[in-house]
Design an enzyme around this catalytic site. Structure first.
Site, PDB file in Angstrom:
ATOM      1  N   ASP A   1      26.544 -41.650 -40.120  1.00 42.85           N
ATOM      2  CA  ASP A   1      27.369 -41.253 -39.004  1.00 42.85           C
ATOM      3  C   ASP A   1      26.714 -41.770 -37.748  1.00 42.85           C
ATOM      4  O   ASP A   1      25.702 -42.579 -37.832  1.00 42.85           O
ATOM      5  CB  ASP A   1      27.330 -39.588 -38.764  1.00 42.85           C
ATOM      6  CG  ASP A   1      28.678 -39.409 -38.043  1.00 42.85           C
ATOM      7  OD1 ASP A   1      29.308 -40.069 -37.100  1.00 42.85           O
ATOM      8  OD2 ASP A   1      29.284 -38.183 -38.504  1.00 42.85           O
TER       9      ASP A   1
ATOM     10  N   VAL B   1      36.378 -40.217 -41.935  1.00 45.44           N
ATOM     11  CA  VAL B   1      36.231 -39.840 -40.559  1.00 45.44           C
ATOM     12  C   VAL B   1      37.777 -39.583 -39.968  1.00 45.44           C
ATOM     13  O   VAL B   1      38.560 -39.321 -40.921  1.00 45.44           O
ATOM     14  CB  VAL B   1      35.795 -41.246 -39.705  1.00 45.44           C
ATOM     15  CG1 VAL B   1      34.236 -41.616 -40.082  1.00 45.44           C
ATOM     16  CG2 VAL B   1      36.688 -42.399 -39.553  1.00 45.44           C
TER      17      VAL B   1
ATOM     18  N   GLU C   1      41.375 -39.104 -38.535  1.00 51.09           N
ATOM     19  CA  GLU C   1      42.562 -39.904 -38.747  1.00 51.09           C
ATOM     20  C   GLU C   1      43.040 -40.882 -37.609  1.00 51.09           C
ATOM     21  O   GLU C   1      44.003 -40.547 -36.951  1.00 51.09           O
ATOM     22  CB  GLU C   1      43.786 -38.998 -39.325  1.00 51.09           C
ATOM     23  CG  GLU C   1      43.600 -37.969 -40.374  1.00 51.09           C
ATOM     24  CD  GLU C   1      43.544 -38.743 -41.844  1.00 51.09           C
ATOM     25  OE1 GLU C   1      43.667 -40.091 -41.775  1.00 51.09           O
ATOM     26  OE2 GLU C   1      43.577 -38.275 -42.810  1.00 51.09           O
TER      27      GLU C   1
ATOM     28  N   LYS D   1      39.544 -46.549 -38.577  1.00 57.71           N
ATOM     29  CA  LYS D   1      39.161 -46.705 -39.813  1.00 57.71           C
ATOM     30  C   LYS D   1      38.969 -48.175 -40.197  1.00 57.71           C
ATOM     31  O   LYS D   1      38.344 -48.755 -41.070  1.00 57.71           O
ATOM     32  CB  LYS D   1      40.339 -45.948 -40.801  1.00 57.71           C
ATOM     33  CG  LYS D   1      40.247 -44.544 -40.699  1.00 57.71           C
ATOM     34  CD  LYS D   1      41.104 -43.881 -41.728  1.00 57.71           C
ATOM     35  CE  LYS D   1      41.295 -42.277 -41.473  1.00 57.71           C
ATOM     36  NZ  LYS D   1      40.269 -41.314 -42.052  1.00 57.71           N
TER      37      LYS D   1
ATOM     38  N   SER E   1      44.403 -38.735 -45.331  1.00 57.51           N
ATOM     39  CA  SER E   1      45.463 -37.902 -45.997  1.00 57.51           C
ATOM     40  C   SER E   1      47.015 -38.259 -45.290  1.00 57.51           C
ATOM     41  O   SER E   1      47.912 -37.812 -45.746  1.00 57.51           O
ATOM     42  CB  SER E   1      45.341 -36.420 -45.700  1.00 57.51           C
ATOM     43  OG  SER E   1      45.123 -36.054 -44.415  1.00 57.51           O
TER      44      SER E   1
ATOM     45  N   HIS F   1      41.640 -39.143 -51.622  1.00 58.36           N
ATOM     46  CA  HIS F   1      41.983 -38.134 -51.008  1.00 58.36           C
ATOM     47  C   HIS F   1      41.321 -36.828 -51.393  1.00 58.36           C
ATOM     48  O   HIS F   1      41.934 -36.319 -52.379  1.00 58.36           O
ATOM     49  CB  HIS F   1      43.430 -37.998 -50.653  1.00 58.36           C
ATOM     50  CG  HIS F   1      43.988 -36.856 -49.560  1.00 58.36           C
ATOM     51  ND1 HIS F   1      45.085 -36.544 -49.856  1.00 58.36           N
ATOM     52  CD2 HIS F   1      43.554 -36.457 -48.898  1.00 58.36           C
ATOM     53  CE1 HIS F   1      45.246 -35.389 -49.214  1.00 58.36           C
ATOM     54  NE2 HIS F   1      44.357 -35.213 -48.393  1.00 58.36           N
TER      55      HIS F   1
ATOM     56  N   ASN G   1      50.868 -33.466 -50.061  1.00 58.06           N
ATOM     57  CA  ASN G   1      51.294 -33.215 -48.651  1.00 58.06           C
ATOM     58  C   ASN G   1      52.787 -33.282 -48.587  1.00 58.06           C
ATOM     59  O   ASN G   1      53.399 -32.715 -47.802  1.00 58.06           O
ATOM     60  CB  ASN G   1      50.341 -33.623 -47.874  1.00 58.06           C
ATOM     61  CG  ASN G   1      49.136 -33.128 -47.440  1.00 58.06           C
ATOM     62  OD1 ASN G   1      48.894 -31.814 -48.066  1.00 58.06           O
ATOM     63  ND2 ASN G   1      48.140 -33.690 -47.089  1.00 58.06           N
TER      64      ASN G   1
END
Ligand code: COA
Length: 710
Positions: free
Chosen positions: A336, A393, A395, A400, A422, A443, A493
């Site tokens: 991190d 991390v 969204e 990203k 996701s 995911h 989802n």
């Protein structure tokens, strides 16, 4: 152990015998798991008769070639007419054999396999062997006499725990329980022969288990402890048939004579087998094995080795994923940007482990070992020796993309680069990479250290090796990996969105949250959709809807009134401080009534069955689209997504299984009615595949089988 003098006789293509001095051997060779199919059963009975008829033979060893002793009845025969001898008949022949039979166990003696051993007067095993009665996992009980013989060896209470857990026990545990007579190192036939020697030389005898009474007498005199245990162990199996059937069958072991109990068992198990719950569980057994097969990959494509992993992001998700790797013994770096974030993340991991230690699910030593495998780092250089890097991390596409562009330069060639996104487009993430073939979506579901589902998402340029690596490492860390194509929401989802839309409409049209949730919890779901939303936080869905411009008037009004779910003490429900029990929330109920009025909707009473169909059929419809678009490889994969990630009860088999059970023509008709009622929602029109199968009178399961055969 095979002496040169031994002459082997092939009884049929699965069973052979040989005689070595005064010991006869019956050997089964029915790969892959020596399932007790008809030829095996018939062969064992014939071999036994032959060895009993041979005056040279004084004792008989029953063992298996290959990776395991009989791993159970042949599940593929369950739907077919029975051809004798049955397992019960074969076991009786072993138990009543005039010459003593020694079962020599290796691998996993499960179900009918273990029952076969229980029918033999003597049982020995090698140390790595396991024995168990997992029938409950298939919606059944051990109808080959397992629920009658085991209580006569270990007592009804212990037998009850054994069959209700469905988990196998080790040879050492079985020895301690008195299930095994000996545990020895060696080849199964060798340890069997050594014990046979003792039986012959020391003239050992054993009362057939079915005729023993000593271990059941106390419970017969006073069953209160048994009944209390049964109530405790089945308290959480509401709606499931098999746990109660297991209790009833074990109960018969001390209330009825053996033969009578066996006769009732046979009927009861037949009824379970014909029922939809056992069908569902058997469907999942095969689905879980099928999910690992990825058709269409080039021959020779292989998963890459994963010896080390790295996770970018020490949040709840990143920490949970790191725990999965550590749990599988794989060293993992957690990276991190700040020491503070890392410390917080590691503290969360430590707290999770400490809770598991307190619960007894892992030992302190295991906690220490696992923690030692997790290395926190603030420098991204820690990805250098990882074979797989998983980004977890928040969204944000730009964030990203920056991470992937940077770590691609820092990793070894061939390292698989995975995103836990996701909600974002995996192709867009991969677009910044020079080696997009190494990129794949992984995911995980929250909490990642607990939830079994892993959607492995294939981007347009993902290589076969990257897919196979993600699938293989997923299984290694205890997940159920399901391959998904790239689309908004992937498999799970995308389908859940259809259920959420219906839950919102049900509230607008007349239902209250507790009714919507009860429709599904009464079916067996552990939690209703609105309670789930309250738990995850209502702001998440709210911000997604805002971004997409798809308002949910009631859900939005709840958030805009400052109620975000459990974390603010109210949402769809109200919560007392420190208590997660959802209670009716008058403020939300008022908001619901107001919203219906504002929208000009006349509220009406709704039956539970209408709510169930409204909540489930649109998501099934979306599942059908996901299958026809090739996003999911097969209907049974969609079922596994829901079983492992969304609380669909196993005994209900998953949405596509449920669709087959409900009947596709009925679902098509209901969807058409819903679509007519909701002109603004074209997604309610039945999917082409659903209509096609309904018209042909087929189900998803038949469709899957016919495609697999081609
Ligand atoms: N009947 C028919 N086929 C069976 C079977 C059974 N009882 N048990 C396993 N198989 C098949 C599997 O479907 C699989 O076939 P596939 O290779 O075509 O997919 C193959 O045998 C290997 O099984 P798999 O589970 O992949 O191997 P494993 O080594 O991971 O596990 C077992 C082996 C025996 C532990 C596991 O297969 C198992 O639990 N089987 C069921 C046991 C059971 O429930 N018995 C009671 C039935 S009454």
């Amino acid at each position: 152990m095979r002496a040169d003098t031994a002459i082997m006789t092939q009884v049929n293509d699965k069973i052979s015998t040989r005689i070595d001095g005064d010991i006869g051997f019956i050997c089964s060779n029915n790969p892959p798991v020596n399932a007790l199919g008809q030829a095996v059963r018939a062969g064992v009975v014939e071999a036994l008769e032959a060895l009993n008829a041979d005056p040279a033979v004084k004792a008989i060893v029953l063992y298996c070639e290959g990776r395991t002793f009989f791993a159970g009845a042949d599940i593929t025969e369950f739907n077919k007419p029975r051809v004798p001898p049955t397992i019960q008949e074969m076991i009786l022949a072993l138990e009543n054999s005039p010459k003593p039979v020694i079962a020599a166990i290796h691998g996993t003696a499960l179900g009918g396999g273990f029952e076969t051993a229980l029918g033999c007067p003597f049982r020995v095993a090698i140390p790595s062997a396991k024995v168990g009665l997992p029938e409950i996992n298939l919606g059944l009980f051990a109808g080959g006499g397992g629920t009658q013989r085991l209580p006569r060896i270990i007592g009804p209470e212990k037998a009850l725990e054994f069959v209700l857990s469905g988990k196998p026990v080790s040879a050492a545990q079985a020895l301690a329980l008195g299930i095994l007579d000996a545990v020895e190192e060696g080849a199964p036939d060798a340890i069997g022969a050594a014990f046979a020697r003792r039986v012959i030389d020391e003239k050992l005898t054993a009362v057939p288990v079915s005729r023993r009474d000593d271990k059941i007498a106390a419970t017969r005199a006073d069953p209160s402890a048994f009944d209390a245990l049964a109530a405790k162990l089945t308290a959480r199996s509401k709606g499931q048939e098999a746990p109660a059937a297991n209790v009833a069958s074990v109960r018969r072991s001390f209330t009825l004579p053996f033969d009578e109990a066996m006769a009732i068992d046979a009927e009861a198990n037949r009824a379970l087998m014909a029922g939809s719950q056992s069908r569902a569980l058997r469907h999942l057994f095969f689905a879980e094995r099928e999910a690992a097969r990825i058709p269409g990959l080039p021959e020779g494509a292989k998963a890459r080795d994963v010896a080390k992993a790295a996770i970018i992001g020490a949040g709840t998700m990143g920490g949970g994923i790191a725990m999965c790797f550590a749990g599988a013994g794989i060293p993992v770096a957690v990276i991190d940007t700040t020491q503070e974030a890392l410390d917080r993340g590691m503290e969360r991991v430590r707290t999770n482990y400490a809770t598991s230690v307190k619960r007894g699910s892992i030992s302190q030593a295991q906690m220490d070992e696992r923690l030692a495998l997790i290395t926190p780092a603030v420098d991204r250089a820690a990805v250098a020796d990882a074979d797989v890097v998983i980004e977890a991390v928040f969204e944000d596409m730009a964030v990203k993309q920056e991470i992937f562009a940077d770590i691609e330069k820092r990793v070894k060639p061939g390292t698989v680069l995975a995103s836990n996104t996701s909600a974002l487009d995996v192709d867009e993430i991969a677009s910044v990479l020079e080696r997009p073939g190494d990129f794949v979506g992984m995911h995980f579901f929250s909490p990642a250290n607990v939830m079994k589902l892993l959607e492995v998402v294939k981007a347009a340029k993902t290589s076969p090796e990257a897919i196979l690596t993600a699938m293989a490492v997923g299984r290694r860390i205890g997940k159920m990996p399901i391959l998904s194509g790239n689309c908004d929401g992937f498999i799970g989802n995308r389908m859940v969105a259809k259920r959420s839309a219906q839950a919102e409409r049900l509230l607008q049209q007349g239902a209250f949250p507790q009714q919507v949730d009860a429709a599904l919890t009464n079916l067996g779901f552990p939690m209703g959709p609105l309670t789930t939303n309250d738990m995850s936080g209502l702001d998440i869905g709210y911000s997604i809807r805002k971004r997409r411009g798809t308002p949910f008037p009631i859900a939005d009004a709840i958030v805009e009134s400052g109620q975000l779910g459990q974390k603010t003490g109210s949402g769809y429900y109200r919560y007392e401080p420190g208590d997660r029990t959802p209670r009716p929330n008058p403020q939300t109920e008022a908001l619901i009534l107001e919203t219906s009025k504002r929208l000009g909707i006349e509220r009406r009473d709704m039956s539970e069955s209408e709510m169930v169909e409204r909540l489930l059929f649109p998501l099934i419809n979306e599942g059908a689209r996901i299958i026809e678009e090739g996003i999911a490889l097969r209907p049974s994969d969609v079922d596994l997504v829901w079983i492992n990630g969304y609380g669909w009860p196993r005994h209900l088999g998953g949405p596509m299984f449920h669709a087959d059970e409900a009947g596709l023509p009925h679902i098509v008709a209901r969807l058409r009615a819903f679509a007519a009622d909701t002109p603004g929602d074209p997604s309610l029109q039945p999917a082409a595949l659903l209509v096609e199968l309904a018209e042909k009178g087929q189900g998803f399961s038949e469709w899957q089988k016919s495609r697999a055969a081609n």
